[in-house]
Motif scaffolding. Structure first.
Motif, short mmCIF file in Angstrom:
data_model
loop_
_atom_site.label_atom_id
_atom_site.label_comp_id
_atom_site.label_asym_id
_atom_site.label_seq_id
_atom_site.Cartn_x
_atom_site.Cartn_y
_atom_site.Cartn_z
N THR A 1 -8.22 -0.79 14.03
CA THR A 1 -7.19 -0.25 14.45
C THR A 1 -6.22 0.36 13.37
O THR A 1 -4.98 0.62 13.79
CB THR A 1 -5.92 -1.13 15.72
N SER A 2 -6.13 -0.40 12.52
CA SER A 2 -5.45 0.11 11.39
C SER A 2 -5.85 1.43 10.66
O SER A 2 -4.97 1.39 9.76
CB SER A 2 -5.63 -1.15 9.85
N LYS A 3 -7.00 1.98 10.90
CA LYS A 3 -7.03 3.81 10.57
C LYS A 3 -6.04 4.17 11.30
O LYS A 3 -6.32 4.91 10.54
CB LYS A 3 -8.22 4.01 10.69
N TYR A 4 -5.21 4.05 12.48
CA TYR A 4 -4.68 5.14 13.32
C TYR A 4 -3.11 4.44 13.92
O TYR A 4 -2.83 3.40 13.61
CB TYR A 4 -5.40 4.46 14.63
N LYS B 1 -0.75 2.54 11.80
CA LYS B 1 -2.15 1.50 11.32
C LYS B 1 -1.60 0.11 11.02
O LYS B 1 -1.79 -0.66 10.03
CB LYS B 1 -2.40 1.76 9.98
N PRO B 2 -1.34 -0.57 12.72
CA PRO B 2 -1.76 -2.13 12.10
C PRO B 2 -2.95 -2.77 12.06
O PRO B 2 -3.91 -2.18 12.35
CB PRO B 2 -0.83 -2.41 13.41
N ASP C 1 -5.56 -1.26 21.96
CA ASP C 1 -6.58 -0.06 21.39
C ASP C 1 -6.97 1.08 21.33
O ASP C 1 -7.60 1.67 21.53
CB ASP C 1 -8.33 -0.76 22.00
N LEU C 2 -5.69 1.71 21.93
CA LEU C 2 -5.46 2.87 22.53
C LEU C 2 -4.34 3.77 21.20
O LEU C 2 -3.11 3.37 20.40
CB LEU C 2 -4.56 3.48 23.70
N ALA C 3 -5.17 4.53 20.02
CA ALA C 3 -5.33 4.90 19.42
C ALA C 3 -4.37 6.28 18.86
O ALA C 3 -5.37 7.35 20.21
CB ALA C 3 -6.28 5.63 18.41
N ILE C 4 -4.11 7.12 18.64
CA ILE C 4 -3.41 8.15 18.46
C ILE C 4 -4.33 9.50 18.42
O ILE C 4 -4.75 8.78 16.63
CB ILE C 4 -2.71 8.55 17.75
N GLY D 1 7.16 6.20 5.20
CA GLY D 1 7.39 5.35 5.89
C GLY D 1 5.26 4.42 5.18
O GLY D 1 5.60 4.39 3.98
N ALA D 2 4.36 4.37 5.87
CA ALA D 2 3.22 3.68 5.32
C ALA D 2 2.21 4.37 4.20
O ALA D 2 2.59 5.85 4.97
CB ALA D 2 2.01 3.60 6.52
N GLY D 3 1.99 4.01 3.38
CA GLY D 3 1.27 4.88 1.86
C GLY D 3 2.68 5.73 1.23
O GLY D 3 2.42 6.85 0.29
N GLY D 4 3.77 5.00 1.19
CA GLY D 4 4.82 5.65 0.84
C GLY D 4 5.28 7.37 1.31
O GLY D 4 6.03 8.35 0.86
N GLU D 5 4.41 7.95 2.95
CA GLU D 5 4.96 9.29 3.16
C GLU D 5 5.23 9.40 4.00
O GLU D 5 5.40 8.28 4.68
CB GLU D 5 2.97 9.31 4.17
#
Length: 296
Positions: free
Chosen positions: A166-169, A191-192, A200-203, A223-227
């Protein structure tokens, strides 16, 4: 209700996962057997009924523009040689209503989508990511467009992924299932960590959005990654108008990393009319050789 006519294909990334191949070559031009990955996305858009496509590019992406332009010298050469089947393949990528705009700075997917504001105007539109190739009886983009005709609301494609990934999505927090595979959504989370993931439903790489998303993106904090994350903007949009999630049940091929790219190439090769028989024989022979090596 305004018809969904336009699609945005972001293609401005550096493709660092495929270095050194992408040092001087657009990742989107890497071929699956004999067709660039971005051509599969364009074909899905056209098959879905999209009329105009905007590809958001960056530095070193000129080959994408050339691919969808005519090549008179090549076409003339093929015609003189009587290679009419090859000529037809070359001409399939020309004459399409494809436009280009540059994303000058790599500030995230949300920022890339924002570059399309003038192109989209006040219409609903779809975003199609090049890392995801989708196979289904009805193209996934068409499924989202059909859903919009019923709901008149933004709809994001999702599918189940292993919990540890889940941290990938971007992940949705589903509220209720309105009909088969269509969900109300409480919130969208970028990306939680698995322990924090609401489901577990990923975009996945298809979005149908209303034009109100642009005003949100213009004011979106990194947000995440400064993007500037599109998922964060969608979550904000969901607070003022409904945003649904549509569960995809077809086959998704992730060509965003090396293993996924190789696996996709094999899968498509096994269906390619020129390659499938030779590839099947090769895989059988390879399997037998590996078994022999393991037994020694």
């Amino acid at each position: 209700m305004k018809k969904v006519r336009k699609a945005i294909i972001p293609a401005a990334g550096f493709g660092t996962r495929f270095l050194p191949a992408t040092k001087a070559m657009a990742k989107e031009m890497l071929p699956i057997v004999d067709k660039p990955t971005i051509q599969f996305i364009v074909e899905e858009a056209i098959e879905s009924g999209i009329e105009d496509i905007l590809i958001v590019t960056g530095k070193s992406k000129r080959p994408i523009e050339d691919h969808f332009d005519s090549n008179i010298e090549l076409e003339t050469n093929l015609e003189k040689k009587g290679e009419m089947d090859l000529l037809k393949l070359v001409q399939e990528t020309t004459g399409l209503r494809i436009h280009f705009v540059r994303q000058s700075y790599p500030l995230g997917l949300g920022h890339a989508v924002l570059q399309a504001k003038a192109f989209v105007g006040g219409e609903p539109f779809v975003v199609m990511l090049g890392d995801d190739l989708m196979k289904d009886t009805v193209p996934l983009t068409r499924q989202l467009m059909d859903g919009y005709e019923r709901t008149h609301a933004s709809t994001i494609a999702v599918m189940e992924v292993p919990h540890e990934e889940t941290s990938k999505y971007g992940i949705i927090d589903p509220d209720s299932e309105l009909e088969d595979g269509l969900y109300n959504v409480r919130k969208f989370v970028e990306k939680p960590d698995p322990e924090d993931a609401p489901s577990d439903l990923a975009i996945i790489g298809r979005y149908l959005l209303t034009p109100e998303i642009f005003e949100i993106l213009e004011n979106q904090e990194p947000g995440a990654g400064g993007e500037i994350q599109l998922t964060d903007a969608i979550d904000t949009l969901n607070k003022t108008q409904r945003v649904f999630a549509k569960k995809f049940t077809g086959k998704r091929f992730d060509v965003g990393d090396k293993f996924g790219f190789l696996a996709t190439s094999i899968s498509y090769g096994l269906e390619h009319p020129e390659m499938k028989d030779k590839l099947k024989d090769y895989i059988v022979d390879l399997g037998e050789r590996l078994e022999e090596e393991d037994s020694q």
